[in-house]
Design a protein around this motif. Structure first.
Motif, PDB file in Angstrom:
ATOM      1  N   PHE A 171      49.969  39.617  21.885  1.00  0.00           N
ATOM      2  CA  PHE A 171      51.101  39.944  22.740  1.00  0.00           C
ATOM      3  C   PHE A 171      51.480  38.709  23.546  1.00  0.00           C
ATOM      4  O   PHE A 171      50.612  38.028  24.084  1.00  0.00           O
ATOM      5  CB  PHE A 171      50.715  41.093  23.672  1.00  0.00           C
ATOM      6  N   VAL A 172      52.754  38.403  23.601  1.00  0.00           N
ATOM      7  CA  VAL A 172      53.255  37.318  24.442  1.00  0.00           C
ATOM      8  C   VAL A 172      54.121  37.956  25.520  1.00  0.00           C
ATOM      9  O   VAL A 172      55.090  38.654  25.204  1.00  0.00           O
ATOM     10  CB  VAL A 172      54.084  36.303  23.625  1.00  0.00           C
ATOM     11  N   VAL A 187      56.931  38.784  28.196  1.00  0.00           N
ATOM     12  CA  VAL A 187      58.364  38.474  28.218  1.00  0.00           C
ATOM     13  C   VAL A 187      58.637  37.281  29.122  1.00  0.00           C
ATOM     14  O   VAL A 187      59.447  36.410  28.798  1.00  0.00           O
ATOM     15  CB  VAL A 187      59.172  39.713  28.673  1.00  0.00           C
ATOM     16  N   GLU A 188      57.966  37.209  30.252  1.00  0.00           N
ATOM     17  CA  GLU A 188      58.184  36.110  31.186  1.00  0.00           C
ATOM     18  C   GLU A 188      57.886  34.757  30.543  1.00  0.00           C
ATOM     19  O   GLU A 188      58.588  33.782  30.772  1.00  0.00           O
ATOM     20  CB  GLU A 188      57.324  36.287  32.446  1.00  0.00           C
ATOM     21  N   GLU A 189      56.844  34.704  29.719  1.00  0.00           N
ATOM     22  CA  GLU A 189      56.502  33.454  29.036  1.00  0.00           C
ATOM     23  C   GLU A 189      57.583  33.067  28.027  1.00  0.00           C
ATOM     24  O   GLU A 189      57.972  31.909  27.929  1.00  0.00           O
ATOM     25  CB  GLU A 189      55.153  33.574  28.341  1.00  0.00           C
ATOM     26  N   LEU A 190      58.076  34.043  27.272  1.00  0.00           N
ATOM     27  CA  LEU A 190      59.155  33.770  26.317  1.00  0.00           C
ATOM     28  C   LEU A 190      60.406  33.275  27.039  1.00  0.00           C
ATOM     29  O   LEU A 190      61.042  32.308  26.612  1.00  0.00           O
ATOM     30  CB  LEU A 190      59.487  35.017  25.498  1.00  0.00           C
ATOM     31  N   GLN A 191      60.759  33.931  28.130  1.00  0.00           N
ATOM     32  CA  GLN A 191      61.943  33.517  28.888  1.00  0.00           C
ATOM     33  C   GLN A 191      61.784  32.097  29.419  1.00  0.00           C
ATOM     34  O   GLN A 191      62.721  31.304  29.369  1.00  0.00           O
ATOM     35  CB  GLN A 191      62.196  34.495  30.043  1.00  0.00           C
ATOM     36  N   ARG A 192      60.599  31.766  29.923  1.00  0.00           N
ATOM     37  CA  ARG A 192      60.337  30.418  30.434  1.00  0.00           C
ATOM     38  C   ARG A 192      60.482  29.379  29.314  1.00  0.00           C
ATOM     39  O   ARG A 192      61.096  28.332  29.497  1.00  0.00           O
ATOM     40  CB  ARG A 192      58.943  30.372  31.054  1.00  0.00           C
ATOM     41  N   LYS A 193      59.959  29.695  28.133  1.00  0.00           N
ATOM     42  CA  LYS A 193      60.076  28.753  27.008  1.00  0.00           C
ATOM     43  C   LYS A 193      61.523  28.617  26.547  1.00  0.00           C
ATOM     44  O   LYS A 193      61.972  27.525  26.203  1.00  0.00           O
ATOM     45  CB  LYS A 193      59.180  29.206  25.849  1.00  0.00           C
TER      46      LYS A 193
END
Length: 92
Positions: free
Chosen positions: A47-48, A50-56
């Motif tokens: 699981f990744v 959502v906050e990490e995906l948005q930051r990337k």
């Protein structure tokens, strides 16, 4: 950490790998000597956040569509390209 024999590993491989997937580490022995270690892959995530995906995505470089099209045409050629920018399934 658990220790099992080579024969136990062969007989119970599914259960052992289920334990490994859950984080358990096994040492495998043959004739009383440790010969291998079975451990989970450390960088695997299921699981990744959502906050990490948005930051990337925010830090990803912008895409220049015209430059991308030009590079694709140079590499693949443009003779089969659908004109007008529409989707191929919307052709008349």
């Amino acid at each position: 950490m658990k220790t099992i024999t080579q024969r136990e590993l062969a007989a119970r491989s599914k259960a052992v790998l289920d334990d490994v997937e859950a984080g358990e580490i096994y040492h495998v022995t043959r004739n009383g000597t440790e010969i291998a270690e079975v451990r989970p892959i450390s960088n695997r995530r299921r699981f990744v956040p959502v906050e990490e995906l948005q930051r990337k995505w925010r830090s990803a470089p912008a895409v220049d569509a015209a430059q991308l099209r030009a590079e694709a045409d140079t590499f693949y050629g443009d003779e089969d390209r659908v004109e007008g920018g529409g989707a191929p399934w919307e052709r008349a």
